[in-house]
Design an enzyme around this catalytic site. Structure first.
Site, PDB file in Angstrom:
ATOM      1  N   GLU A   1      13.534 -27.939  -5.732  1.00  0.00           N
ATOM      2  CA  GLU A   1      12.755 -27.201  -6.726  1.00  0.00           C
ATOM      3  C   GLU A   1      11.343 -27.749  -6.716  1.00  0.00           C
ATOM      4  OE1 GLU A   1      14.606 -27.519 -10.558  1.00  0.00           O
ATOM      5  OE2 GLU A   1      16.271 -26.229  -9.981  1.00  0.00           O
TER       6      GLU A   1
ATOM      7  N   ASP B   1       8.510 -29.221 -20.675  1.00  0.00           N
ATOM      8  CA  ASP B   1       8.587 -30.462 -19.924  1.00  0.00           C
ATOM      9  C   ASP B   1       8.255 -31.664 -20.787  1.00  0.00           C
ATOM     10  OD1 ASP B   1       9.195 -29.174 -17.472  1.00  0.00           O
ATOM     11  OD2 ASP B   1       7.096 -28.599 -17.291  1.00  0.00           O
TER      12      ASP B   1
ATOM     13  N   TYR C   1      21.360 -23.023 -13.176  1.00  0.00           N
ATOM     14  CA  TYR C   1      20.786 -24.302 -13.569  1.00  0.00           C
ATOM     15  C   TYR C   1      21.436 -24.662 -14.893  1.00  0.00           C
ATOM     16  CZ  TYR C   1      16.979 -27.654 -14.548  1.00  0.00           C
ATOM     17  OH  TYR C   1      16.236 -28.772 -14.833  1.00  0.00           O
TER      18      TYR C   1
END
Length: 178
Positions: free
Chosen positions: A34, A45, A161
């Site tokens: 990725e 994040d 995911y």
């Protein structure tokens, strides 16, 4: 089954070092890599990836440089672009995902993880991925259930995911007991 799918922010600390890291990950057994396309507001994040994104942006990473970076890689595993939908939507002449997906496919990107794109709004990206034979990967959180999970699974291709814990990405001092 499970796969080794490491992530790295493309261009951190600079494109040359970043390319060497990708190649090392593949030599080390990565099944998929990725590649984070840096975005100026990485809300999903944590501090570690935010730092990597900042360094990559400071080193000159842009969407077009990202595609050039991918074209220069010499690896034999699928490459997945992880980025935010604003970059996908705003790329190219018109608005929408078509130009971005077309350019990514040309560069050698095999799929996309877009953390801030709700499944309910993903039909245009799914259609562009289908037209260019690319995968669209959704992040399934521990709290994802019912109709939302079903919709995500309908739209997902490539792999799922699976997020192991709630919250932003990054290092933790403990492990959830859930």
């Amino acid at each position: 089954g499970p796969a080794f799918v490491p992530y790295l922010a493309a261009g951190d600390p600079d494109p040359e070092a970043s390319a060497a890291y990708v190649e090392a990950l593949v030599r080390g057994g990565a099944d998929v890599v990725e590649l984070g396309l840096p975005f100026s507001d990485p809300v999903a994040d944590g501090p570690t990836i935010q730092g990597a994104v900042r360094r990559a942006l400071e080193a000159g990473m842009t969407p077009e440089r990202f595609f050039e970076f991918v074209e220069e890689l010499d690896v034999d595993v699928p490459l997945v672009c992880m980025t935010y939908y604003n970059l996908v939507y705003q790329y190219g002449e018109g608005h929408g995902p078509e130009a971005f997906v077309a350019r990514a496919a040309e560069a050698g990107i095999d799929g996309f993880v877009i953390p801030d794109l709700p499944a309910e709004e993903a039909d245009p990206l799914r259609a562009a991925c289908d037209r260019h034979d690319r995968d669209l990967i959704f992040i399934v959180a521990p709290t994802t259930r019912g109709e939302r999970l079903e919709r995500m699974m309908e739209l997902t291709s490539g792999y799922v995911y699976v997020q192991a814990r709630l919250g932003t990405s990054g290092a933790r001092g403990d492990v959830s007991d859930q």
